[in-house]
Structures are given as C-alpha cells and as structure tokens.
Motif scaffolding. Structure first.
Motif, PDB file in Angstrom:
ATOM      1  N   ARG A   9       0.805  -1.224  -0.014  1.00 39.62           N
ATOM      2  CA  ARG A   9      -0.045  -0.024   0.033  1.00 39.62           C
ATOM      3  C   ARG A   9       0.779   1.327   0.078  1.00 39.62           C
ATOM      4  O   ARG A   9       1.988   1.315   0.517  1.00 39.62           O
ATOM      5  N   GLU A  10       0.542   2.132  -0.796  1.00 44.21           N
ATOM      6  CA  GLU A  10       1.185   3.544  -0.628  1.00 44.21           C
ATOM      7  C   GLU A  10       0.555   4.381   0.024  1.00 44.21           C
ATOM      8  O   GLU A  10      -0.669   4.916  -0.095  1.00 44.21           O
ATOM      9  N   GLU A  11       1.336   5.017   1.056  1.00 42.54           N
ATOM     10  CA  GLU A  11       0.720   5.859   2.011  1.00 42.54           C
ATOM     11  C   GLU A  11       1.871   7.053   2.280  1.00 42.54           C
ATOM     12  O   GLU A  11       3.062   7.001   2.217  1.00 42.54           O
ATOM     13  N   LEU A  12       1.074   8.249   2.646  1.00 46.02           N
ATOM     14  CA  LEU A  12       2.115   9.320   3.041  1.00 46.02           C
ATOM     15  C   LEU A  12       2.489   9.026   4.657  1.00 46.02           C
ATOM     16  O   LEU A  12       1.609   8.969   5.603  1.00 46.02           O
ATOM     17  N   PHE A  13       3.791   8.880   4.716  1.00 45.85           N
ATOM     18  CA  PHE A  13       4.147   8.909   6.170  1.00 45.85           C
ATOM     19  C   PHE A  13       5.608   9.277   6.267  1.00 45.85           C
ATOM     20  O   PHE A  13       6.420  10.117   5.481  1.00 45.85           O
TER      21      PHE A  13
ATOM     22  N   LEU B   8      20.112   8.482  12.727  1.00 43.96           N
ATOM     23  CA  LEU B   8      19.125   8.895  11.555  1.00 43.96           C
ATOM     24  C   LEU B   8      19.790  10.345  11.020  1.00 43.96           C
ATOM     25  O   LEU B   8      20.288  11.366  11.621  1.00 43.96           O
ATOM     26  N   ALA B   9      20.191  10.226   9.446  1.00 44.50           N
ATOM     27  CA  ALA B   9      20.680  11.320   8.847  1.00 44.50           C
ATOM     28  C   ALA B   9      19.574  12.604   9.002  1.00 44.50           C
ATOM     29  O   ALA B   9      18.658  12.601   8.905  1.00 44.50           O
ATOM     30  N   ARG B  10      20.632  13.667   9.237  1.00 47.33           N
ATOM     31  CA  ARG B  10      19.661  15.091   9.020  1.00 47.33           C
ATOM     32  C   ARG B  10      19.013  15.308   7.565  1.00 47.33           C
ATOM     33  O   ARG B  10      17.866  15.770   7.775  1.00 47.33           O
ATOM     34  N   SER B  11      19.516  14.376   6.688  1.00 45.87           N
ATOM     35  CA  SER B  11      18.656  14.731   5.236  1.00 45.87           C
ATOM     36  C   SER B  11      17.670  13.756   5.001  1.00 45.87           C
ATOM     37  O   SER B  11      16.962  13.948   3.903  1.00 45.87           O
ATOM     38  N   LEU B  12      17.308  12.966   6.126  1.00 46.16           N
ATOM     39  CA  LEU B  12      15.968  12.395   5.954  1.00 46.16           C
ATOM     40  C   LEU B  12      14.774  13.251   5.699  1.00 46.16           C
ATOM     41  O   LEU B  12      14.494  14.080   6.388  1.00 46.16           O
ATOM     42  N   PRO B  13      14.035  12.988   4.486  1.00 43.26           N
ATOM     43  CA  PRO B  13      12.939  13.770   4.223  1.00 43.26           C
ATOM     44  C   PRO B  13      11.705  13.578   5.464  1.00 43.26           C
ATOM     45  O   PRO B  13      11.689  12.473   5.958  1.00 43.26           O
ATOM     46  N   LEU B  14      10.929  14.441   5.481  1.00 44.65           N
ATOM     47  CA  LEU B  14       9.844  14.495   6.568  1.00 44.65           C
ATOM     48  C   LEU B  14       8.761  13.710   5.996  1.00 44.65           C
ATOM     49  O   LEU B  14       7.744  13.182   6.969  1.00 44.65           O
ATOM     50  N   GLN B  15       8.394  13.725   4.717  1.00 47.44           N
ATOM     51  CA  GLN B  15       7.192  13.087   4.313  1.00 47.44           C
ATOM     52  C   GLN B  15       7.688  12.425   2.894  1.00 47.44           C
ATOM     53  O   GLN B  15       8.403  12.946   1.882  1.00 47.44           O
ATOM     54  N   VAL B  16       7.167  11.098   2.746  1.00 46.31           N
ATOM     55  CA  VAL B  16       7.399  10.207   1.683  1.00 46.31           C
ATOM     56  C   VAL B  16       6.265   9.431   1.354  1.00 46.31           C
ATOM     57  O   VAL B  16       5.415   9.270   2.479  1.00 46.31           O
ATOM     58  N   TRP B  17       6.303   8.712   0.105  1.00 48.10           N
ATOM     59  CA  TRP B  17       5.109   7.826  -0.189  1.00 48.10           C
ATOM     60  C   TRP B  17       5.693   6.416  -0.195  1.00 48.10           C
ATOM     61  O   TRP B  17       6.749   6.330  -0.706  1.00 48.10           O
ATOM     62  N   GLY B  18       5.133   5.420   0.534  1.00 44.53           N
ATOM     63  CA  GLY B  18       5.544   4.128   0.686  1.00 44.53           C
ATOM     64  C   GLY B  18       4.565   3.365   1.722  1.00 44.53           C
ATOM     65  O   GLY B  18       3.369   3.752   1.773  1.00 44.53           O
ATOM     66  N   ASP B  19       4.946   2.246   1.968  1.00 42.36           N
ATOM     67  CA  ASP B  19       3.999   1.252   2.801  1.00 42.36           C
ATOM     68  C   ASP B  19       4.712   1.296   4.089  1.00 42.36           C
ATOM     69  O   ASP B  19       5.721   0.599   4.502  1.00 42.36           O
TER      70      ASP B  19
ATOM     71  N   PRO C  89       9.131  10.845  -2.943  1.00 41.72           N
ATOM     72  CA  PRO C  89       9.220  12.023  -2.161  1.00 41.72           C
ATOM     73  C   PRO C  89       7.741  12.922  -2.313  1.00 41.72           C
ATOM     74  O   PRO C  89       7.233  12.918  -3.403  1.00 41.72           O
ATOM     75  N   HIS C  90       6.968  13.484  -1.414  1.00 43.11           N
ATOM     76  CA  HIS C  90       6.090  14.147  -1.271  1.00 43.11           C
ATOM     77  C   HIS C  90       6.431  15.732  -1.550  1.00 43.11           C
ATOM     78  O   HIS C  90       5.416  16.298  -2.398  1.00 43.11           O
ATOM     79  N   LYS C  91       7.350  15.896  -0.992  1.00 42.87           N
ATOM     80  CA  LYS C  91       8.032  17.368  -1.314  1.00 42.87           C
ATOM     81  C   LYS C  91       9.326  17.265  -1.231  1.00 42.87           C
ATOM     82  O   LYS C  91       9.977  16.625  -0.264  1.00 42.87           O
ATOM     83  N   ARG C  92      10.049  18.201  -1.800  1.00 43.13           N
ATOM     84  CA  ARG C  92      11.600  18.191  -1.658  1.00 43.13           C
ATOM     85  C   ARG C  92      11.916  18.542  -0.415  1.00 43.13           C
ATOM     86  O   ARG C  92      11.472  19.571   0.318  1.00 43.13           O
ATOM     87  N   SER C  93      12.837  17.668   0.055  1.00 41.45           N
ATOM     88  CA  SER C  93      13.152  17.998   1.570  1.00 41.45           C
ATOM     89  C   SER C  93      13.796  19.378   1.915  1.00 41.45           C
ATOM     90  O   SER C  93      14.173  19.854   2.977  1.00 41.45           O
ATOM     91  N   SER C  94      14.550  19.927   0.744  1.00 42.67           N
ATOM     92  CA  SER C  94      15.226  21.334   0.736  1.00 42.67           C
ATOM     93  C   SER C  94      13.876  22.571   1.134  1.00 42.67           C
ATOM     94  O   SER C  94      14.582  23.444   1.675  1.00 42.67           O
ATOM     95  N   GLU C  95      12.842  22.149   0.857  1.00 48.29           N
ATOM     96  CA  GLU C  95      11.842  23.144   1.181  1.00 48.29           C
ATOM     97  C   GLU C  95      11.198  22.757   2.545  1.00 48.29           C
ATOM     98  O   GLU C  95      10.433  23.692   3.076  1.00 48.29           O
TER      99      GLU C  95
END
Length: 416
Positions: free
Chosen positions: A234-238, A266-277, A392-398
């Motif tokens: 399943r693909e969910e935003l998390f 945990l790396a600082r560059s981990l995105p806050l929102q991604v699509w996955g299961d 990605p849901h949104k670029r992590s740089s933003e």
C-alpha cells in the motif's frame, strides 16, 4: 471429369475427417473413402496413356511419362504418412509406365524400365523415411501437447491447493488469534492485580508465550500470503524519521531486559514526508531489530539510516541494522534467508522459532524493488542493510531539517 470427381472425393473425405470429433476421426469410413480415392487416382494416372491417344512423336510420349514421374514424386508429401497407400499408388503408376514402355518396344524401352524401377525404388525408400519422420514428429507433438495439458492441470491443481491452503491458514489464524488475544488480555489484568512474585513470574511467562505464539501465527500468515502472490503493498504518506524512532522506541524493553545498548543514528537529510508502505517497512525493521536483540548476548544493536540520493521522483534511503552478536558463518549466510532456517541453531534453545522472519523480510524488500545484504564475521557481529526507494511528497530542501537524533537504550538509562 474423372480426375475432378476423384479429387472431390478426396476433399470430401479429408473435410469429414477434419470436422469429425476427435474420438471419431479414426473411423473406418474416412480412411476407406480416402484409400479408395487414392487407388482410383493411381489407376487413372496409370491408364491415362491408354485412354487418350497420343501424337506419333516419341518426344511427346516421353514428356508425358516425365509428367507421370513428377506426379509420383509429388505423392510422397501427401501419402508418406500412410505408407501402404503410397505403395499402392506408386505401384499403379509404375505398372502404367512399364506397360506403356513395353508397348512402345523401342531401343530405349529396357533402359527406361530399369531407370523407372530404380527411381520408384528410391521413391518408396524416401517415402518410408519421410513417413517415419512424420510419425515421430506427430508422436512428439502429441506428447508435447499431452505434457502441456498435464502441466496446465498440475498448475491449476497447485493454484487451487495454494488458495485452499491460504484460506485454511487465514481461518485458523483468525480462530487461534482471537482466544490468544483473550489470554493476553487476562494476563495483563492479572499482572495489574495483587499477585506475589512467583505468581507474577508465572503470569508473565504466560504472556510472553502468548506473544510468541501470535508472532509465529503472523509470520506463517505473511509467508502464506507472499507465497500465493496475494500480498500487495500500500502506498501511504508517512514520516520515515518518525517511523524509525517509533520502531526503536518499541524495541526498548527487550533491549533493556538483556542489558543491551540500542542506538539510532538518523541522518539530518531524511525527508519528513514520503510515499511508501509504512506498515511493511515497520515489519521489516521490527524483524531485523528483533533478531539482532535476540541473538546478541552483550554489547549493542544499532539502526542507521542515510540518504544516498534524492530527486523529484525518488529518494534512496540506506537502512542498516548492526549488532555485536555471535555473527553468522559463511555457510549459514547462504541459507539464512530460506524459509524455516535459523541463524545459528547451536546458540541456545531460546532462539528457536518458525525461521520465517528473514525470509519474509527478503520477500517484502523484493516487492519494494530492493535487496537485503548481509555482512557478518563470526564472534564480531552482523550487519543487515538495504536501500529503500521512496517517492518524495515534497523536496526536503523546502522543509525544515531537524537536528541529528541519536538514541541509546541501556539497562536503566535512556539518553537523547
């Protein structure tokens, strides 16, 4: 007119043979009609020189004989699979040719009869070989069709058995999990009541055994779903960082019980929102961390997560679980991801389980287009790692980047 009528009879016999049911294709009617048409055609060709008058030129006669010889050669492709009919047809043509040559009785009669005899002899030998090869080809084709049918039937039976097995396992899993959950609830209530030390120890043993049974049931059901191809992602935003922190927090108690240090880097560059299961990712991490804690007698277990690259359409996150356990020997590394295999059977009896955890982890990662790798040295520890591709849901740089988070869990102290 005779040629046309005989040809129509052959076409009628062949059409009836093709349209007949398979169990009636070998009826004597169709073979008898076809055989009669072949005999009549051979007799007609043999007597054609005697029925129609020929010009006085010998060249015309020899050209006509050549035409009959060509007809004889063409009969091989049609009658070779019925060698007896080929013998009758060629014999009739040979008799017609020889009789006509004898009737001419010139200087070329004897040589031509000898050549005709040699020609028809080679013709029959060639027809026999062609018919033999044709029969072998038909037999192989029928065997191939029969094998294909058997394979299809076996495949259908296997799929039906797999479906029935999955339904039985799902039903049994539900029927077993319901009372086990009831046992767990009663055990929790008993632990909250006024029990002495020995009674609490016994109730806690009941609770731990019930949880282990639920884990075995879940593993068997997951493996059955994967094996039958019914497991879908399943693909969910998390939030991947939050998920990793929750999993580490979940594993605090077993790590504390064994006096192990549990760290999360945990790396600082981990995105806050991604699509996955997130459900299956949590299952993978719990399996890997649970195995690491279970097999590690002293030292630490660590969870590391780093971003390898990030684009508008893909975020590659490398996740690794390391421990300072006994390690896995080389020959065991080759079979460790197979179903119902244990990491090291000789460690101690408490490690025995269904042996499906790592197999399920590998299958889940393959569904996610990833592969798990293992680096292990005996008496030094093991490291399981994989690269997870998330959308990605949104670029992590933003997005705001949180500070580096590291968690350590020991026997009594928790530091952030």
């Amino acid at each position: 007119m005779a040629f046309i009528c005989i040809s129509l009879l052959r076409v009628f016999a062949y059409s009836g043979f093709r349209k007949a049911l398979p169990e009636r294709q070998h009826d004597a009617l169709w073979l008898r009609l076809f055989s009669i048409s072949v005999w009549l055609m051979g007799a007609l060709w043999a007597t054609s020189f005697w029925i129609f008058g020929m010009p006085g030129s010998l060249e015309c006669m020899y050209l006509a004989l050549l035409a009959i010889i060509i007809v004889s050669g063409g009969a091989i492709t049609v009658l070779s699979y019925q060698f007896s009919l080929l013998i009758v047809f060629e014999s009739l043509l040979f008799a017609g040719v020889v009789s006509r040559l004898l009737w001419l009785n010139d200087v070329y009669t004897a040589p031509l009869i000898g050549l005709s005899l040699l020609f028809y002899g080679f013709m029959l030998v060639g027809g026999y070989l062609v018919g033999k090869n044709f029969s072998q080809g038909m037999r192989l084709r029928m065997m191939a069709e029969n094998n294909q049918y058997e394979l299809q039937r076996a495949r259908d039976e296997a799929m039906a058995a797999s479906r029935i097995k999955g339904e039985i396992l799902a039903t049994l899993g539900h029927e077993i999990k319901t009372p086990v959950n009831g046992v767990l609830g009663m055990a929790d209530l008993l632990l909250d009541s006024s029990l002495d030390t020995r009674q609490k120890h016994l109730v806690n043993a009941i609770r731990c055994s019930s949880e282990a049974l639920l884990g075995v049931i879940d593993h068997v059901l997951d493996y059955s779903s994967i094996e039958s191809g019914k497991l879908e992602l399943r693909e969910e935003l998390f939030n991947p960082r939050q998920l990793l922190e929750d999993v580490v927090d979940m594993m605090r108690i077993p790590a504390r019980d064994k006096q192990l240090r549990l760290t999360a880097n945990l790396a600082r560059s981990l995105p806050l929102q991604v699509w996955g299961d997130p459900v299956r990712l949590r299952q993978i991490l719990v399996n890997l961390l649970g195995n690491a804690i279970r097999y590690t007698l002293q030292g630490e277990v660590s969870l590391d997560a780093n971003v390898l690259w990030e684009s508008d359409h893909d975020v590659a996150v490398q996740i690794a679980v390391s421990d300072t356990g006994p390690g896995i020997s080389q020959h065991r590394q080759e079979v460790i991801f197979r179903p119902f295999e244990q990491a090291e059977d000789e460690v101690n009896d408490s490690h025995h389980g269904p042996g499906l955890g790592l197999s399920i982890v590998r299958e889940l990662l393959q569904l996610m287009d990833s592969e798990i790798t293992l680096d292990s040295v005996v008496d030094e520890g093991s490291r399981f790692s994989f690269v997870l591709h998330l959308r990605p849901h949104k670029r992590s740089s933003e997005l705001p980047v949180p500070a580096t988070h590291s968690e350590e869990v020991s026997g009594d102290v928790v530091s952030l």
